[in-house]
Design a protein around this motif. Structure first.
Motif, PDB file in Angstrom:
ATOM      1  N   LEU A 200      57.355  11.558  39.199  1.00 42.63           N
ATOM      2  CA  LEU A 200      58.349  10.658  39.756  1.00 42.63           C
ATOM      3  C   LEU A 200      58.173  10.608  41.261  1.00 42.63           C
ATOM      4  O   LEU A 200      57.991  11.643  41.913  1.00 42.63           O
ATOM      5  CB  LEU A 200      59.770  11.122  39.427  1.00 42.63           C
ATOM      6  CG  LEU A 200      60.173  11.145  37.948  1.00 42.63           C
ATOM      7  CD1 LEU A 200      59.877  12.504  37.335  1.00 42.63           C
ATOM      8  CD2 LEU A 200      61.655  10.809  37.779  1.00 42.63           C
ATOM      9  N   LEU A 201      58.237   9.414  41.800  1.00 39.69           N
ATOM     10  CA  LEU A 201      58.127   9.191  43.237  1.00 39.69           C
ATOM     11  C   LEU A 201      59.457   8.646  43.741  1.00 39.69           C
ATOM     12  O   LEU A 201      59.919   7.593  43.291  1.00 39.69           O
ATOM     13  CB  LEU A 201      57.004   8.201  43.548  1.00 39.69           C
ATOM     14  CG  LEU A 201      56.821   7.833  45.023  1.00 39.69           C
ATOM     15  CD1 LEU A 201      56.369   9.042  45.833  1.00 39.69           C
ATOM     16  CD2 LEU A 201      55.812   6.689  45.161  1.00 39.69           C
ATOM     17  N   LEU A 202      60.077   9.368  44.677  1.00 40.37           N
ATOM     18  CA  LEU A 202      61.365   8.967  45.235  1.00 40.37           C
ATOM     19  C   LEU A 202      61.141   8.477  46.661  1.00 40.37           C
ATOM     20  O   LEU A 202      60.533   9.177  47.474  1.00 40.37           O
ATOM     21  CB  LEU A 202      62.343  10.154  45.252  1.00 40.37           C
ATOM     22  CG  LEU A 202      62.418  11.034  44.002  1.00 40.37           C
ATOM     23  CD1 LEU A 202      63.477  12.116  44.184  1.00 40.37           C
ATOM     24  CD2 LEU A 202      62.678  10.212  42.753  1.00 40.37           C
ATOM     25  N   ARG A 203      61.641   7.276  46.961  1.00 39.87           N
ATOM     26  CA  ARG A 203      61.500   6.737  48.312  1.00 39.87           C
ATOM     27  C   ARG A 203      62.855   6.242  48.801  1.00 39.87           C
ATOM     28  O   ARG A 203      63.312   5.159  48.416  1.00 39.87           O
ATOM     29  CB  ARG A 203      60.485   5.599  48.344  1.00 39.87           C
ATOM     30  CG  ARG A 203      59.052   6.044  48.064  1.00 39.87           C
ATOM     31  CD  ARG A 203      58.060   4.938  48.360  1.00 39.87           C
ATOM     32  NE  ARG A 203      58.049   4.582  49.784  1.00 39.87           N
ATOM     33  CZ  ARG A 203      57.259   3.647  50.319  1.00 39.87           C
ATOM     34  NH1 ARG A 203      56.440   2.962  49.535  1.00 39.87           N
ATOM     35  NH2 ARG A 203      57.304   3.394  51.614  1.00 39.87           N
ATOM     36  N   PRO A 204      63.530   7.015  49.628  1.00 36.43           N
ATOM     37  CA  PRO A 204      64.797   6.540  50.189  1.00 36.43           C
ATOM     38  C   PRO A 204      64.579   5.245  50.960  1.00 36.43           C
ATOM     39  O   PRO A 204      63.767   5.186  51.890  1.00 36.43           O
ATOM     40  CB  PRO A 204      65.221   7.684  51.117  1.00 36.43           C
ATOM     41  CG  PRO A 204      64.468   8.885  50.637  1.00 36.43           C
ATOM     42  CD  PRO A 204      63.178   8.364  50.104  1.00 36.43           C
ATOM     43  N   GLY A 205      65.282   4.198  50.572  1.00 38.82           N
ATOM     44  CA  GLY A 205      65.123   2.907  51.231  1.00 38.82           C
ATOM     45  C   GLY A 205      63.757   2.292  51.056  1.00 38.82           C
ATOM     46  O   GLY A 205      63.331   1.466  51.873  1.00 38.82           O
ATOM     47  N   GLY A 206      63.051   2.660  50.019  1.00 43.82           N
ATOM     48  CA  GLY A 206      61.697   2.166  49.791  1.00 43.82           C
ATOM     49  C   GLY A 206      61.669   0.716  49.329  1.00 43.82           C
ATOM     50  O   GLY A 206      62.711   0.069  49.179  1.00 43.82           O
ATOM     51  N   PRO A 207      60.473   0.177  49.092  1.00 46.35           N
ATOM     52  CA  PRO A 207      60.347  -1.222  48.663  1.00 46.35           C
ATOM     53  C   PRO A 207      61.116  -1.482  47.373  1.00 46.35           C
ATOM     54  O   PRO A 207      61.199  -0.614  46.499  1.00 46.35           O
ATOM     55  CB  PRO A 207      58.839  -1.386  48.454  1.00 46.35           C
ATOM     56  CG  PRO A 207      58.217  -0.303  49.261  1.00 46.35           C
ATOM     57  CD  PRO A 207      59.171   0.842  49.233  1.00 46.35           C
ATOM     58  N   GLU A 208      61.648  -2.680  47.248  1.00 47.74           N
ATOM     59  CA  GLU A 208      62.398  -3.024  46.049  1.00 47.74           C
ATOM     60  C   GLU A 208      61.483  -3.403  44.894  1.00 47.74           C
ATOM     61  O   GLU A 208      61.879  -3.338  43.732  1.00 47.74           O
ATOM     62  CB  GLU A 208      63.370  -4.163  46.349  1.00 47.74           C
ATOM     63  CG  GLU A 208      64.463  -3.775  47.338  1.00 47.74           C
ATOM     64  CD  GLU A 208      65.497  -4.882  47.507  1.00 47.74           C
ATOM     65  OE1 GLU A 208      65.351  -5.930  46.852  1.00 47.74           O
ATOM     66  OE2 GLU A 208      66.443  -4.680  48.290  1.00 47.74           O
ATOM     67  N   GLY A 209      60.259  -3.793  45.181  1.00 48.23           N
ATOM     68  CA  GLY A 209      59.337  -4.155  44.125  1.00 48.23           C
ATOM     69  C   GLY A 209      58.751  -2.930  43.442  1.00 48.23           C
ATOM     70  O   GLY A 209      58.965  -1.788  43.865  1.00 48.23           O
TER      71      GLY A 209
END
Length: 327
Positions: A200-209
């Motif tokens: 799992l990759l978590l990105r706070p505020g990451g791309p929506e796509g």
């Protein structure tokens, strides 16, 4: 995990990459195909795999390997017979084997139990349900009577002889949770997925796509908020790689408090004292902080993203391996 379109091809044995038969078993049963499960239950002398290694056959695909090409074809032939008549087989290769035309390059002997798993097998459904719920369990079988038992601290494989009965432990799948979006974090996520980790990759505020990684689950949001929803256990590794303490410290604290098998934060060694102080102020105990890897990975591999990722993943495998391979 073997992809659906990868068949058992002796010229390109990609099926040997998989070390967990459960994903293929789930696909086979869902497609209406019974399976033949082969378990290496005894090894004499030297061998590439130890007791507990498994292969699975469903008439179209294979998963796993025992010897690297010495016996897989013959095991597949016997598996087809098991699928056809349902009768279990006990196979003996190498020293003392009745098949003098099949030789093991490494010497020694391998003993394999082959059994059919029917579409309506309650034991198979229980095995897969335990995997989904991330509960360890035991597959207990004599080749015909199949049961799933509680087995948290059991050895990887145990057996009784005369009559033969084996108990093979299944742990929850290894899982890696990475927070971050720089090239190093992305390389680590991709490499872990290819190495059979649930990733799992978590990105706070990451791309929506969507992410470019088909085998990686991508979630937008704060690690401290997402980890309680995902769940953490001793078969889980968490790596904070956003390089921002306000994102990664909360994730590390949750992972440490809930018994993750490996917890790390990427960053310069000079940042370690401040990070440790912040975690202690947030309630982390000295024992928990001692389990935290700061500036993780294997030294000397290099600074490029893939080099950093290889070093960290190797360290994760080493940390999680004793849990998986108690025997």
């Amino acid at each position: 995990m073997i992809e659906d379109d990868v068949i058992a091809d002796a010229d390109w044995p990609l099926f040997g990459w998989s070390d967990d038969v459960r994903p293929m078993l789930a696909r086979a049963l869902a497609a209406g195909r019974p399976a033949a499960l082969a378990t290496l239950y005894k090894v004499e002398g030297s061998a590439p795999r130890g007791p507990g290694a498994q292969m699975l056959f469903d008439g179209r695909q294979a998963s796993g390997y025992f010897s690297g090409d010495c016996i897989e074809g013959d095991v597949a032939r016997h598996a087809a017979e098991v699928l056809a008549d349902g009768a279990p087989r006990r196979l003996h290769y190498g020293m003392g084997s009745p098949w003098i035309d099949i030789r093991l390059r490494c010497g020694g002997a391998l003993h394999v139990l082959l059994e059919r798993i029917d579409l309506d097998s309650p034991a198979a459904q229980a095995l897969l349900e335990n995997a989904r719920e991330r509960r360890p369990c035991l597959w207990s079988t004599d080749g015909t009577d199949q049961q799933v038992l509680v087995g948290d601290d059991a050895p990887l494989l145990s057996l009784t002889q005369d009559p033969l009965r084996i108990e093979r432990r299944y742990d929850p799948p290894r899982r890696l949770i990475v927070s971050g979006g720089d090239p190093g974090a992305l390389a680590l996520a991709q490499l872990a997925a290819e190495a059979q980790f649930e990733t799992l990759l978590l990105r706070p505020g990451g791309p929506e796509g969507p992410s470019p990684f088909s085998k990686v689950t991508y979630l937008r949001g704060e690690p401290s908020a997402l980890l309680p929803e995902i769940g953490v256990d001793r078969w889980t590794a968490y790596v904070g790689a956003t390089h921002e303490d306000h994102h990664d410290l909360g994730g590390c604290l949750h992972a440490l408090r809930h018994g993750a098998g490996y917890v790390a934060m990427i960053g310069a060694k000079s940042r370690a004292p401040a990070r440790l102080a912040a975690l202690a102020a947030a309630g982390a105990t000295a024992e928990e902080l001692a389990r935290l890897h700061l500036s993780p990975g294997i030294a000397g591999l290099g600074k490029a993203p893939w080099e950093v990722a290889v070093g960290i993943l190797a360290e994760i495998m080493q940390a999680l391996n004793p849990t998986r391979e108690r025997a």
